[in-house]
Design a protein around this motif. Structure first.
Motif, mmCIF file in Angstrom:
data_model
loop_
_atom_site.group_PDB
_atom_site.id
_atom_site.type_symbol
_atom_site.label_atom_id
_atom_site.label_comp_id
_atom_site.label_asym_id
_atom_site.label_seq_id
_atom_site.Cartn_x
_atom_site.Cartn_y
_atom_site.Cartn_z
ATOM 1 N N VAL A 1 -1.018 -4.585 -9.374
ATOM 2 C CA VAL A 1 -1.199 -3.393 -9.964
ATOM 3 C C VAL A 1 -1.442 -4.171 -11.621
ATOM 4 O O VAL A 1 -0.810 -5.072 -11.913
ATOM 5 C CB VAL A 1 -0.179 -2.782 -10.289
ATOM 6 C CG1 VAL A 1 -0.090 -1.626 -11.401
ATOM 7 C CG2 VAL A 1 0.203 -1.909 -8.839
ATOM 8 N N SER B 1 -3.944 0.658 -12.942
ATOM 9 C CA SER B 1 -4.907 0.536 -11.937
ATOM 10 C C SER B 1 -4.143 -0.267 -10.685
ATOM 11 O O SER B 1 -3.315 -1.172 -10.917
ATOM 12 C CB SER B 1 -6.328 0.215 -12.132
ATOM 13 O OG SER B 1 -6.187 -1.197 -12.742
ATOM 14 N N ARG B 2 -4.561 -0.326 -9.720
ATOM 15 C CA ARG B 2 -4.130 -1.099 -8.556
ATOM 16 C C ARG B 2 -5.327 -1.519 -7.758
ATOM 17 O O ARG B 2 -5.960 -0.928 -7.496
ATOM 18 C CB ARG B 2 -3.215 -0.449 -7.750
ATOM 19 C CG ARG B 2 -3.390 0.760 -6.722
ATOM 20 C CD ARG B 2 -2.220 1.506 -6.097
ATOM 21 N NE ARG B 2 -1.440 0.594 -5.459
ATOM 22 C CZ ARG B 2 -0.226 0.903 -5.042
ATOM 23 N NH1 ARG B 2 0.385 1.983 -5.522
ATOM 24 N NH2 ARG B 2 0.404 0.150 -4.159
ATOM 25 N N ASP B 3 -5.124 -2.960 -7.101
ATOM 26 C CA ASP B 3 -5.991 -3.388 -6.129
ATOM 27 C C ASP B 3 -5.189 -3.696 -4.840
ATOM 28 O O ASP B 3 -4.465 -4.704 -4.872
ATOM 29 C CB ASP B 3 -6.659 -4.785 -6.820
ATOM 30 C CG ASP B 3 -7.768 -5.299 -5.970
ATOM 31 O OD1 ASP B 3 -7.615 -4.889 -4.358
ATOM 32 O OD2 ASP B 3 -8.545 -6.096 -6.438
ATOM 33 N N ASN B 4 -5.435 -2.773 -3.881
ATOM 34 C CA ASN B 4 -4.412 -3.086 -2.794
ATOM 35 C C ASN B 4 -4.882 -4.385 -1.920
ATOM 36 O O ASN B 4 -3.888 -5.006 -1.178
ATOM 37 C CB ASN B 4 -4.420 -1.732 -1.723
ATOM 38 C CG ASN B 4 -3.571 -0.746 -2.407
ATOM 39 O OD1 ASN B 4 -2.911 -0.838 -3.219
ATOM 40 N ND2 ASN B 4 -3.892 0.567 -2.025
ATOM 41 N N ILE C 1 1.768 4.240 -10.952
ATOM 42 C CA ILE C 1 0.523 4.634 -10.261
ATOM 43 C C ILE C 1 1.072 4.903 -8.564
ATOM 44 O O ILE C 1 2.019 3.777 -8.241
ATOM 45 C CB ILE C 1 -0.588 3.574 -10.054
ATOM 46 C CG1 ILE C 1 -1.713 3.836 -9.397
ATOM 47 C CG2 ILE C 1 -0.099 2.257 -9.776
ATOM 48 C CD1 ILE C 1 -2.970 3.182 -9.588
ATOM 49 N N ALA D 1 -2.206 8.431 -11.034
ATOM 50 C CA ALA D 1 -1.644 7.506 -12.156
ATOM 51 C C ALA D 1 -1.235 8.371 -13.414
ATOM 52 O O ALA D 1 -1.694 9.279 -13.532
ATOM 53 C CB ALA D 1 -2.973 6.457 -12.759
ATOM 54 N N SER E 1 -0.957 6.598 -3.639
ATOM 55 C CA SER E 1 -2.485 7.260 -3.364
ATOM 56 C C SER E 1 -3.351 7.171 -4.739
ATOM 57 O O SER E 1 -4.207 7.996 -4.701
ATOM 58 C CB SER E 1 -2.379 8.650 -2.713
ATOM 59 O OG SER E 1 -1.379 9.367 -3.810
ATOM 60 N N ASP E 2 -2.989 6.282 -5.416
ATOM 61 C CA ASP E 2 -3.835 6.173 -6.480
ATOM 62 C C ASP E 2 -3.590 7.162 -7.786
ATOM 63 O O ASP E 2 -4.377 7.100 -8.689
ATOM 64 C CB ASP E 2 -5.178 5.922 -6.251
ATOM 65 C CG ASP E 2 -5.696 4.524 -6.131
ATOM 66 O OD1 ASP E 2 -6.792 3.922 -6.044
ATOM 67 O OD2 ASP E 2 -4.698 3.640 -6.445
ATOM 68 N N ASP F 1 0.968 -1.119 0.040
ATOM 69 C CA ASP F 1 0.020 0.008 -0.212
ATOM 70 C C ASP F 1 1.045 1.204 0.075
ATOM 71 O O ASP F 1 0.410 2.256 -0.286
ATOM 72 C CB ASP F 1 -0.727 0.098 1.156
ATOM 73 C CG ASP F 1 -1.660 -1.130 1.178
ATOM 74 O OD1 ASP F 1 -2.827 -1.110 2.056
ATOM 75 O OD2 ASP F 1 -1.376 -2.192 0.723
#
Length: 119
Positions: A75, A67-70, A51, A57, A54-55, A30
């Motif tokens: 990513v 994009s990311r999925d913590n 990215i 991009a 804090s998202d 994160d």
């Protein structure tokens, strides 16, 4: 053990799409930025997208979306309208910030995934 593992590469026709994944482990995902780079044969490695934690991009190519999925420590790089010149090995790398694409700003790298755009 810190790891970055890319997947999702392959052979695609011009105009097609691919989604690359970068799965991270062994660190506090994160808190870090993740960048995507690519290297074509005989060329220098170049930045593609980044990215931040804090998202925020950034993408050099308007056809690419990061994009990311913590929750999954992953990513993604969605690549659309692919062209033969997008053919390269794609790498993800860990950084502290998305402050450009200088390679020295990224401290851990994955092994890469091959993307080939050809008819």
């Amino acid at each position: 053990q810190l790891q970055l593992v890319e997947s999702g590469g392959g052979l695609v026709q011009p105009g097609g799409s691919l989604r690359l994944s970068c799965a991270a482990s062994g660190f506090a995902f994160d808190y870090y930025a993740i960048g995507w780079f690519r290297q074509a044969p005989g060329k220098e490695r170049e930045g593609v997208s980044c990215i931040s934690s804090s998202d925020d991009a950034d993408s050099v190519k308007g056809r690419f979306t990061i994009s990311r999925d913590n929750a999954k420590n992953t990513v993604y790089l969605q690549m659309n309208s692919l062209k033969p010149e997008d053919t390269a090995v794609y790498y993800c790398a860990r950084g502290y910030y998305c402050s450009g694409y200088a390679l020295r700003e990224y401290d851990y790298w994955g092994q890469g995934t091959q993307v080939t755009v050809s008819s």
